[in-house]
Design a protein around this motif. Sequence first.
Motif, mmCIF file in Angstrom:
data_model
loop_
_atom_site.group_PDB
_atom_site.id
_atom_site.type_symbol
_atom_site.label_atom_id
_atom_site.label_comp_id
_atom_site.label_asym_id
_atom_site.label_seq_id
_atom_site.Cartn_x
_atom_site.Cartn_y
_atom_site.Cartn_z
ATOM 1 N N TRP A 178 0.842 -1.190 0.000
ATOM 2 C CA TRP A 178 0.000 0.000 0.000
ATOM 3 C C TRP A 178 0.880 1.242 0.000
ATOM 4 O O TRP A 178 1.954 1.253 0.607
ATOM 5 N N ALA A 179 0.427 2.297 -0.673
ATOM 6 C CA ALA A 179 1.070 3.606 -0.593
ATOM 7 C C ALA A 179 0.391 4.375 0.526
ATOM 8 O O ALA A 179 -0.835 4.551 0.517
ATOM 9 N N CYS A 180 1.167 4.807 1.513
ATOM 10 C CA CYS A 180 0.604 5.372 2.749
ATOM 11 C C CYS A 180 1.125 6.781 3.009
ATOM 12 O O CYS A 180 2.298 7.071 2.762
ATOM 13 N N ILE A 181 0.257 7.621 3.513
ATOM 14 C CA ILE A 181 0.634 8.975 3.897
ATOM 15 C C ILE A 181 0.051 9.275 5.272
ATOM 16 O O ILE A 181 -1.141 9.100 5.495
ATOM 17 N N LYS A 182 0.907 9.675 6.213
ATOM 18 C CA LYS A 182 0.447 9.986 7.567
ATOM 19 C C LYS A 182 0.092 11.460 7.658
ATOM 20 O O LYS A 182 0.837 12.318 7.192
ATOM 21 N N MET A 183 -1.063 11.740 8.254
ATOM 22 C CA MET A 183 -1.553 13.108 8.373
ATOM 23 C C MET A 183 -1.936 13.390 9.826
ATOM 24 O O MET A 183 -2.329 12.480 10.566
ATOM 25 N N LYS A 184 -1.863 14.661 10.211
ATOM 26 C CA LYS A 184 -2.240 15.042 11.575
ATOM 27 C C LYS A 184 -2.813 16.448 11.565
ATOM 28 O O LYS A 184 -2.297 17.362 12.200
ATOM 29 N N GLU A 185 -3.886 16.636 10.804
ATOM 30 C CA GLU A 185 -4.564 17.930 10.780
ATOM 31 C C GLU A 185 -5.485 18.048 11.990
ATOM 32 O O GLU A 185 -5.729 17.083 12.720
ATOM 33 N N LYS A 186 -6.038 19.230 12.171
ATOM 34 C CA LYS A 186 -6.862 19.464 13.359
ATOM 35 C C LYS A 186 -8.135 18.629 13.328
ATOM 36 O O LYS A 186 -8.611 18.162 14.360
ATOM 37 N N GLN A 187 -8.695 18.448 12.131
ATOM 38 C CA GLN A 187 -9.908 17.655 11.998
ATOM 39 C C GLN A 187 -9.686 16.496 11.039
ATOM 40 O O GLN A 187 -8.915 16.589 10.084
ATOM 41 N N TYR A 188 -10.405 15.403 11.288
ATOM 42 C CA TYR A 188 -10.274 14.199 10.477
ATOM 43 C C TYR A 188 -10.539 14.483 9.004
ATOM 44 O O TYR A 188 -9.797 14.031 8.131
ATOM 45 N N GLU A 189 -11.591 15.253 8.709
ATOM 46 C CA GLU A 189 -11.948 15.525 7.319
ATOM 47 C C GLU A 189 -10.832 16.251 6.590
ATOM 48 O O GLU A 189 -10.586 16.006 5.408
ATOM 49 N N SER B 285 7.893 7.135 -10.154
ATOM 50 C CA SER B 285 9.075 6.779 -10.950
ATOM 51 C C SER B 285 8.738 6.152 -12.294
ATOM 52 O O SER B 285 9.569 6.160 -13.202
ATOM 53 N N SER B 286 7.522 5.609 -12.460
ATOM 54 C CA SER B 286 7.146 5.025 -13.746
ATOM 55 C C SER B 286 6.674 6.092 -14.726
ATOM 56 O O SER B 286 6.670 5.872 -15.938
ATOM 57 N N GLY B 287 6.253 7.251 -14.208
ATOM 58 C CA GLY B 287 5.710 8.307 -15.052
ATOM 59 C C GLY B 287 4.362 7.976 -15.640
ATOM 60 O O GLY B 287 3.901 8.639 -16.571
ATOM 61 N N LEU B 288 3.681 6.959 -15.084
ATOM 62 C CA LEU B 288 2.413 6.488 -15.631
ATOM 63 C C LEU B 288 1.260 6.747 -14.670
ATOM 64 O O LEU B 288 1.448 6.896 -13.456
ATOM 65 N N TYR B 289 0.045 6.790 -15.229
ATOM 66 C CA TYR B 289 -1.166 6.828 -14.412
ATOM 67 C C TYR B 289 -1.371 5.415 -13.862
ATOM 68 O O TYR B 289 -1.439 4.449 -14.614
ATOM 69 N N LEU B 290 -1.471 5.284 -12.543
ATOM 70 C CA LEU B 290 -1.460 3.963 -11.919
ATOM 71 C C LEU B 290 -2.837 3.307 -11.856
ATOM 72 O O LEU B 290 -2.935 2.084 -11.783
ATOM 73 N N GLY B 291 -3.905 4.107 -11.872
ATOM 74 C CA GLY B 291 -5.244 3.541 -11.799
ATOM 75 C C GLY B 291 -5.820 3.597 -10.391
ATOM 76 O O GLY B 291 -5.088 3.523 -9.394
ATOM 77 N N TYR C 60 -4.210 1.070 -2.121
ATOM 78 C CA TYR C 60 -3.763 -0.275 -2.497
ATOM 79 C C TYR C 60 -3.160 -0.253 -3.899
ATOM 80 O O TYR C 60 -3.790 0.228 -4.842
ATOM 81 N N LEU C 61 -1.934 -0.752 -4.032
ATOM 82 C CA LEU C 61 -1.287 -0.800 -5.339
ATOM 83 C C LEU C 61 -1.971 -1.854 -6.209
ATOM 84 O O LEU C 61 -2.187 -2.980 -5.754
ATOM 85 N N PRO C 62 -2.340 -1.505 -7.458
ATOM 86 C CA PRO C 62 -2.958 -2.494 -8.348
ATOM 87 C C PRO C 62 -2.117 -3.766 -8.448
ATOM 88 O O PRO C 62 -0.891 -3.732 -8.269
ATOM 89 N N GLU C 63 -2.780 -4.876 -8.763
ATOM 90 C CA GLU C 63 -2.124 -6.186 -8.803
ATOM 91 C C GLU C 63 -0.854 -6.170 -9.647
ATOM 92 O O GLU C 63 0.172 -6.740 -9.263
ATOM 93 N N VAL C 64 -0.895 -5.518 -10.816
ATOM 94 C CA VAL C 64 0.261 -5.547 -11.725
ATOM 95 C C VAL C 64 1.452 -4.779 -11.169
ATOM 96 O O VAL C 64 2.572 -4.912 -11.683
ATOM 97 N N LEU C 65 1.241 -3.976 -10.116
ATOM 98 C CA LEU C 65 2.316 -3.174 -9.543
ATOM 99 C C LEU C 65 2.767 -3.689 -8.183
ATOM 100 O O LEU C 65 3.657 -3.098 -7.564
ATOM 101 N N GLN C 66 2.158 -4.773 -7.693
ATOM 102 C CA GLN C 66 2.473 -5.263 -6.356
ATOM 103 C C GLN C 66 3.935 -5.680 -6.210
ATOM 104 O O GLN C 66 4.563 -5.426 -5.177
ATOM 105 N N ASP C 67 4.493 -6.322 -7.229
ATOM 106 C CA ASP C 67 5.872 -6.803 -7.113
ATOM 107 C C ASP C 67 6.892 -5.670 -7.155
ATOM 108 O O ASP C 67 7.896 -5.700 -6.438
#
Length: 272
Positions: free
Chosen positions: A123-134, A153-159, A186-193
């Motif tokens: 999974w591609a993950c980003i941690k956030m800590k703003e004042k409100q959840y939204e 790094s692929s320069g492509l639209y991942l989906g 979640y990384l698409p199946e073709v990009l998991q490896d």
Amino acid sequence: METGGCRMGGGAEPGGPAMITLEDLDGMAEESPDSAYHSNGSSLEEEAERMEDEEQERLLSYWQSVGRGHQVDVPRDMAEPIQQLTRNNSPQERQTVPFTLIQRKEKLGDLLYEKRQYGKAKWACIKMKEKQYEQSICLGFMKLMRYICEQNSSGLYLGITIPIVTIVHTNEAQSEMTQAVTVAYYLPEVLQDEPPHPFDSDIVIEEWPSTIVYSRSFRGITNEDSIMREINLLAEILESPELCLQDTFIIAGYTNPAAANRHNEIWFLQRP
């Protein structure tokens, strides 16, 4: 700074500005000129480039106008990701995170919850800590949009994959949420490896272990109050909630982040 609910995260306010939806933006993107040539004699290539620029400006302006109403900044560098996501917003193009259904618990014909097993995955993950959840999910999702839309790094639209999930934490008494959340794609199946490397150093590729979850569906906005309500409700329904983590939960979003009546799930994570 106190803020209201973010429309791009599914919030709504009576009498507020029109709700952005990716479907709306898709319709705007389909507009076309009456003629390939204008009176100024521009070539097809020049006309296409002009239309491209105008489309980007129109979509960006739309997102910015709604964002300002909720004190959420949509920066100019979001123009291209917004345009790409708009053009690729077909339900048929969305890949669902795979799982194995273990059990469905029903009562009087109503589904109470599902027990599922999700396999090990990246999974591609980003941690956030703003004042409100939204705010956190809005800003986190915009960062992930950039990664999905060629800023990798692929320069492509991942989906697009669904659900986009948010990991939330509560205090030991499960009476309130902490501010820190993790928004994940979640990384698409073709990009998991070999997942493309994010240009944004705040985005981290993580491999999550195989996990059993107890999932219950709910509709509407996701904020601190609605999430705590759903956590308490599922805890009451489960026969043995103590088998699950008591301070870590997942909110799974299946509908685009601007929908008025979002399709969400609350996930309880079974202890390893």
